[in-house]
Design a protein around this motif. Structure first.
Motif, mmCIF file in Angstrom:
data_model
loop_
_atom_site.group_PDB
_atom_site.id
_atom_site.type_symbol
_atom_site.label_atom_id
_atom_site.label_comp_id
_atom_site.label_asym_id
_atom_site.label_seq_id
_atom_site.Cartn_x
_atom_site.Cartn_y
_atom_site.Cartn_z
ATOM 1 N N ASP A 93 0.811 -1.214 0.000
ATOM 2 C CA ASP A 93 0.000 0.000 0.000
ATOM 3 C C ASP A 93 0.849 1.271 0.000
ATOM 4 O O ASP A 93 0.319 2.368 0.126
ATOM 5 C CB ASP A 93 -0.998 0.016 1.153
ATOM 6 C CG ASP A 93 -0.350 -0.139 2.528
ATOM 7 O OD1 ASP A 93 0.891 -0.081 2.611
ATOM 8 O OD2 ASP A 93 -1.083 -0.322 3.508
ATOM 9 N N PRO A 136 -2.347 -0.061 -10.493
ATOM 10 C CA PRO A 136 -3.621 -0.801 -10.532
ATOM 11 C C PRO A 136 -3.953 -1.493 -9.210
ATOM 12 O O PRO A 136 -5.132 -1.565 -8.826
ATOM 13 C CB PRO A 136 -3.392 -1.827 -11.650
ATOM 14 C CG PRO A 136 -2.374 -1.189 -12.540
ATOM 15 C CD PRO A 136 -1.455 -0.463 -11.596
ATOM 16 N N ARG A 137 -2.940 -1.972 -8.510
ATOM 17 C CA ARG A 137 -3.168 -2.614 -7.213
ATOM 18 C C ARG A 137 -3.692 -1.608 -6.190
ATOM 19 O O ARG A 137 -4.635 -1.887 -5.435
ATOM 20 C CB ARG A 137 -1.854 -3.219 -6.689
ATOM 21 C CG ARG A 137 -1.298 -4.362 -7.547
ATOM 22 C CD ARG A 137 0.154 -4.612 -7.182
ATOM 23 N NE ARG A 137 0.711 -5.775 -7.881
ATOM 24 C CZ ARG A 137 1.128 -6.874 -7.289
ATOM 25 N NH1 ARG A 137 1.096 -6.967 -5.971
ATOM 26 N NH2 ARG A 137 1.614 -7.878 -7.987
ATOM 27 N N ARG A 139 -5.110 1.320 -6.821
ATOM 28 C CA ARG A 139 -6.430 1.819 -7.230
ATOM 29 C C ARG A 139 -7.521 0.829 -6.837
ATOM 30 O O ARG A 139 -8.584 1.215 -6.335
ATOM 31 C CB ARG A 139 -6.445 2.047 -8.743
ATOM 32 C CG ARG A 139 -7.763 2.639 -9.231
ATOM 33 C CD ARG A 139 -7.820 2.727 -10.739
ATOM 34 N NE ARG A 139 -6.935 3.746 -11.273
ATOM 35 C CZ ARG A 139 -5.900 3.489 -12.076
ATOM 36 N NH1 ARG A 139 -5.569 2.239 -12.392
ATOM 37 N NH2 ARG A 139 -5.165 4.484 -12.540
ATOM 38 N N LYS A 140 -7.255 -0.444 -7.048
ATOM 39 C CA LYS A 140 -8.246 -1.467 -6.689
ATOM 40 C C LYS A 140 -8.484 -1.500 -5.179
ATOM 41 O O LYS A 140 -9.623 -1.645 -4.725
ATOM 42 C CB LYS A 140 -7.768 -2.840 -7.176
ATOM 43 C CG LYS A 140 -8.760 -3.957 -6.917
ATOM 44 C CD LYS A 140 -8.258 -5.275 -7.472
ATOM 45 C CE LYS A 140 -9.261 -6.395 -7.205
ATOM 46 N NZ LYS A 140 -8.776 -7.707 -7.753
ATOM 47 N N ALA A 141 -7.402 -1.339 -4.409
ATOM 48 C CA ALA A 141 -7.536 -1.352 -2.949
ATOM 49 C C ALA A 141 -8.211 -0.093 -2.430
ATOM 50 O O ALA A 141 -8.815 -0.089 -1.348
ATOM 51 C CB ALA A 141 -6.171 -1.514 -2.297
ATOM 52 N N GLY A 142 -8.083 1.005 -3.172
ATOM 53 C CA GLY A 142 -8.696 2.266 -2.759
ATOM 54 C C GLY A 142 -7.998 2.938 -1.604
ATOM 55 O O GLY A 142 -8.623 3.721 -0.861
ATOM 56 N N SER A 185 -9.555 8.719 -5.125
ATOM 57 C CA SER A 185 -9.501 7.252 -5.080
ATOM 58 C C SER A 185 -9.090 6.708 -3.725
ATOM 59 O O SER A 185 -9.188 5.507 -3.478
ATOM 60 C CB SER A 185 -8.516 6.737 -6.136
ATOM 61 O OG SER A 185 -7.183 7.070 -5.760
#
Length: 280
Positions: A93, A136-137, A139-142, A185
């Motif tokens: 993260d 992308p990781r 962004r997906k996790a937010g 995001s």
């Protein structure tokens, strides 16, 4: 600013990847993230240096692992991400795209093309690869954060530093683009833009002639510690700041370049020639 809301600060108890962690700013990032309760994958093109950094983090009570990575190679960056998945206690993260090299002392047209390729591969493609793999990781996790280590060189455009200036300007533009794309995001984005930081960039780079000697003299007199720069950068990320310029001169250059661009360019050239003449 970036939709962090009530989430934890990105630098606190992070699961981080730091490139170029074998020395200098990268090592300082790894140590400070560990001090803040984070777990760190320390990557470097020199594995022994990365292992030394990881050992230092562990000696201070943190969690750290090491891996080899040439950030100019996308396959190796993807392998680094897989290694992070294996060893870190939770998904990545926090990403610190730090790996960088220095080239200077030769005017455009005389700089070896090999030096252009070498600098672009590490300083720019390294940041591109790191962003391509990890954004992308996140962004997906937010949630989470990215710090791209740019430089005041990204907007100062000092003479005899063509390849370095171009790569850092590109890293800065990439960071600004990411900030726009990730706004709201939950992922914070920061560009670190220091001037002189006490690292091995001159010794390990390709800075030649008078520029190398002038760089060493300025570094000895005005260089800021990597630890202070890193602390400022992580705090800026926590605040959601897009830019962090730890030194006063960086902030003055930023303003002068925008207010009086032509005068700034002429003055920079004159200062460079005067500095070189003082060495001869």
């Amino acid at each position: 600013m970036f939709g962090l809301g009530s989430q934890k600060k990105p630098s606190s108890h992070a699961n981080a990847v730091v490139t170029g962690a074998g020395s200098g700013i990268g090592r300082a990032f790894a140590l400070e993230i560990g001090r803040r309760g984070g777990a760190v994958l320390c990557s470097d093109i020199v594995l022994a240096a990365a292992e030394e950094t990881a050992a230092l983090v562990r000696q201070r009570g943190g969690q750290a692992w090491a891996c080899h990575c040439d950030v100019s190679d996308l396959d190796q960056v993807e392998a680094m991400a897989c290694r992070a998945d294996e060893v870190l206690p939770a998904p990545v993260d926090l990403v610190i795209n730090n790996a960088g090299v220095g080239v200077g002392g030769t005017p455009i047209g005389e700089v070896a093309i090999d030096d252009w390729h070498w600098t672009l591969g590490i300083n720019l493609w390294g940041v591109i690869h790191g962003s391509h793999v990890f954004v992308p990781r996140l962004r997906k996790a937010g949630r989470g954060g990215i710090i791209n280590v740019a430089s005041t060189a990204g907007f100062s455009a000092a003479p005899l530093m063509g390849p370095y200036n171009v790569t850092k300007a590109g890293a800065l533009a990439l960071t600004e683009t990411l900030a726009a794309e990730l706004a709201g995001s939950g992922v914070a984005v920061t560009a670190l833009c220091p001037t002189l930081v006490k690292t091995n960039i001159n010794a390990n780079g390709r800075i030649v002639g008078d520029s190398s000697r002038l760089f060493d003299r300025l570094m000895a007199r005005f260089g800021m510690s990597a630890e202070r720069v890193v602390n400022d950068a992580l705090n800026a990320l926590d605040r959601g700041d897009l830019y962090v310029m730890p030194q006063f001169d960086a902030r003055m250059i930023w303003r002068a370049k925008r207010l009086v661009p032509r005068t700034y360019a002429m003055g920079t050239g004159l200062i460079n020639r005067f500095g070189a003449s003082r060495l001869n």
